[in-house]
Design an enzyme around this catalytic site. Structure first.
Site, short mmCIF file in Angstrom:
data_model
loop_
_atom_site.label_atom_id
_atom_site.label_comp_id
_atom_site.label_asym_id
_atom_site.label_seq_id
_atom_site.Cartn_x
_atom_site.Cartn_y
_atom_site.Cartn_z
N ARG A 51 84.88 -26.91 -80.96
CA ARG A 51 83.62 -27.59 -81.30
C ARG A 51 83.62 -29.05 -80.89
O ARG A 51 82.60 -29.60 -80.47
CB ARG A 51 83.36 -27.47 -82.80
CG ARG A 51 82.96 -26.06 -83.23
CD ARG A 51 82.85 -25.98 -84.75
NE ARG A 51 81.89 -26.93 -85.27
CZ ARG A 51 80.58 -26.74 -85.34
NH1 ARG A 51 80.06 -25.61 -84.92
NH2 ARG A 51 79.79 -27.67 -85.84
N TRP B 181 77.02 -25.17 -78.41
CA TRP B 181 77.22 -25.41 -76.97
C TRP B 181 78.69 -25.14 -76.62
O TRP B 181 78.99 -24.50 -75.62
CB TRP B 181 76.85 -26.86 -76.65
CG TRP B 181 76.94 -27.23 -75.20
CD1 TRP B 181 75.93 -27.16 -74.27
CD2 TRP B 181 78.10 -27.71 -74.51
NE1 TRP B 181 76.40 -27.58 -73.05
CE2 TRP B 181 77.73 -27.92 -73.16
CE3 TRP B 181 79.42 -27.97 -74.88
CZ2 TRP B 181 78.61 -28.40 -72.20
CZ3 TRP B 181 80.31 -28.44 -73.93
CH2 TRP B 181 79.91 -28.64 -72.60
N TRP C 74 79.99 -34.22 -94.27
CA TRP C 74 81.35 -34.33 -94.81
C TRP C 74 81.88 -32.97 -95.25
O TRP C 74 83.08 -32.78 -95.41
CB TRP C 74 81.40 -35.28 -96.01
CG TRP C 74 81.02 -36.69 -95.68
CD1 TRP C 74 79.88 -37.34 -96.05
CD2 TRP C 74 81.77 -37.64 -94.91
NE1 TRP C 74 79.87 -38.62 -95.56
CE2 TRP C 74 81.01 -38.83 -94.85
CE3 TRP C 74 83.01 -37.60 -94.24
CZ2 TRP C 74 81.46 -39.97 -94.17
CZ3 TRP C 74 83.44 -38.72 -93.55
CH2 TRP C 74 82.67 -39.89 -93.53
N ASP D 217 71.14 -31.63 -82.50
CA ASP D 217 71.78 -30.44 -83.07
C ASP D 217 72.21 -29.49 -81.95
O ASP D 217 71.57 -29.44 -80.90
CB ASP D 217 70.77 -29.74 -84.01
CG ASP D 217 71.44 -28.70 -84.89
OD1 ASP D 217 72.69 -28.71 -85.01
OD2 ASP D 217 70.71 -27.87 -85.46
N HIS E 46 80.88 -32.03 -79.25
CA HIS E 46 80.55 -33.38 -79.74
C HIS E 46 80.80 -34.42 -78.63
O HIS E 46 80.04 -35.38 -78.49
CB HIS E 46 81.39 -33.72 -80.98
CG HIS E 46 81.06 -32.84 -82.16
ND1 HIS E 46 79.78 -32.57 -82.55
CD2 HIS E 46 81.86 -32.17 -83.04
CE1 HIS E 46 79.79 -31.77 -83.62
NE2 HIS E 46 81.05 -31.51 -83.92
N GLU F 234 75.71 -34.62 -95.65
CA GLU F 234 76.17 -33.23 -95.78
C GLU F 234 77.28 -32.90 -94.77
O GLU F 234 78.05 -31.95 -94.96
CB GLU F 234 75.00 -32.25 -95.56
CG GLU F 234 73.97 -32.21 -96.67
CD GLU F 234 73.05 -33.44 -96.70
OE1 GLU F 234 72.82 -34.04 -95.63
OE2 GLU F 234 72.58 -33.80 -97.80
N LEU G 16 65.29 -52.32 -76.70
CA LEU G 16 65.23 -51.17 -77.62
C LEU G 16 66.05 -51.44 -78.88
O LEU G 16 67.18 -51.93 -78.80
CB LEU G 16 65.83 -49.95 -76.89
CG LEU G 16 66.02 -48.68 -77.71
CD1 LEU G 16 64.69 -47.97 -77.93
CD2 LEU G 16 67.00 -47.73 -77.02
#
Ligand code: FPP
Length: 260
Positions: free
Chosen positions: A53, A45, A89, A40, A57, A87, A151
């Site tokens: 924004r 940032w 979307w 989050d 990302h 959520e 992993l």
């Protein structure tokens, strides 16, 4: 006596250590088998820097790359990243479409390195409803890495904890209706097996960045006894060192699972 929670002893020590020393420290102790992360703070940032924004990302993808590598380096068995919730979307259309493009590009770019690092990718979430380009990318990434033995990276995409539980309830109701299962015979194991995470141990540690004190519909069934580690650091600023600090902190806790 084991430390009751994240208290002084083990938390204070790592603060002075560099990445290599921290890695050595966490590797010398019993590791959590499964770490889950709510990534989050990408938006904050970016806006804090006067950037759109999507720039946050983009940085967030770089952090995810570094954290997957770091998790592999200490020998974690399972890492779950909450990439896109049901959520999410509801965000502005242009942010969602740019995010989809970014994730699609990241899948193509990251695949060779995931192969090189022996990472097995397993998507969790509802694939129907995901734009076809991203869905194909995720399915390809899962298929091509299926035989890897390092992993296991669970990517939660179009994931919602309540949707997952609803899907599990429908699966079990179907088994009851078909006469394969009696309601009174349903156990926790039946529910666990009906979840997207069938066969994966519940997370031992849940990390959330950007300081929000909430679960956001993530792995609701699976985190019943999970240890929480919440940091104010925004996801793009999160690093391998932070992952190792969280694991070191976890290693200093005594888990009681409701007992004494
Ligand atoms: C969190 O910040 C952002 C997301 C959950 C969206 C997608 C995540 C990434 C791009 C990271 C990379 C992931 C993978 C698996 C490659 P936010 O937008 O909620 O930030 P805010 O709370 O500051 O607005």
């Amino acid at each position: 006596m084991p430390l009751k929670s994240s208290s002084a002893g083990l938390r204070a020590a790592p603060a002075a250590l560099d990445e290599g020393e921290l890695r050595g420290l966490v590797r010398s102790r019993p590791l959590p088998a499964h770490v889950a992360v709510i990534m989050d703070g990408n938006g904050r940032w970016a806006t804090g820097r006067g950037l759109p924004r999507i720039a946050g990302h983009r940085e967030g993808v770089k952090t995810a790359h570094a954290v997957v590598r770091a998790a592999g380096e200490i020998g974690l068995d399972y890492l779950t990243l909450y990439a896109f919730s049901t959520e999410n979307w509801n965000r502005p259309e242009d942010e969602v479409s740019m995010l989809m493009r970014l994730l699609e590009e990241a899948i193509v770019r990251e695949l060779p390195q995931l192969m090189e690092q022996n990472v097995r990718v397993r998507p969790i979430g509802r694939m129907r409803g995901v734009p076809s380009g991203v869905r194909r990318g995720i399915e390809r990434m899962a298929a091509e890495t299926a035989e890897n033995t390092g992993l296991t990276l669970l990517v939660a995409f179009n994931y919602g904890g309540r949707d997952e539980l609803l899907d599990a309830v429908r699966t079990l109701a179907g088994q009851v209706q078909a006469g394969k299962l009696a309601p009174e015979d349903i156990t926790e194991a039946h529910v666990s097996r009906a979840l997207y995470t069938d066969g994966i141990p519940d997370p031992d540690l849940l990390i959330r960045t950007s300081g929000e004190m909430r679960i956001s519909n993530f792995l609701l069934w699976q985190i019943a006894y999970t240890e929480l580690w919440i940091t104010p650091t925004l996801w793009p600023d999160f690093s391998a060192v932070d992952l190792y600090r969280a694991v070191a902190d976890y290693q200093g806790r005594a888990r009681r699972f409701g007992g004494t």
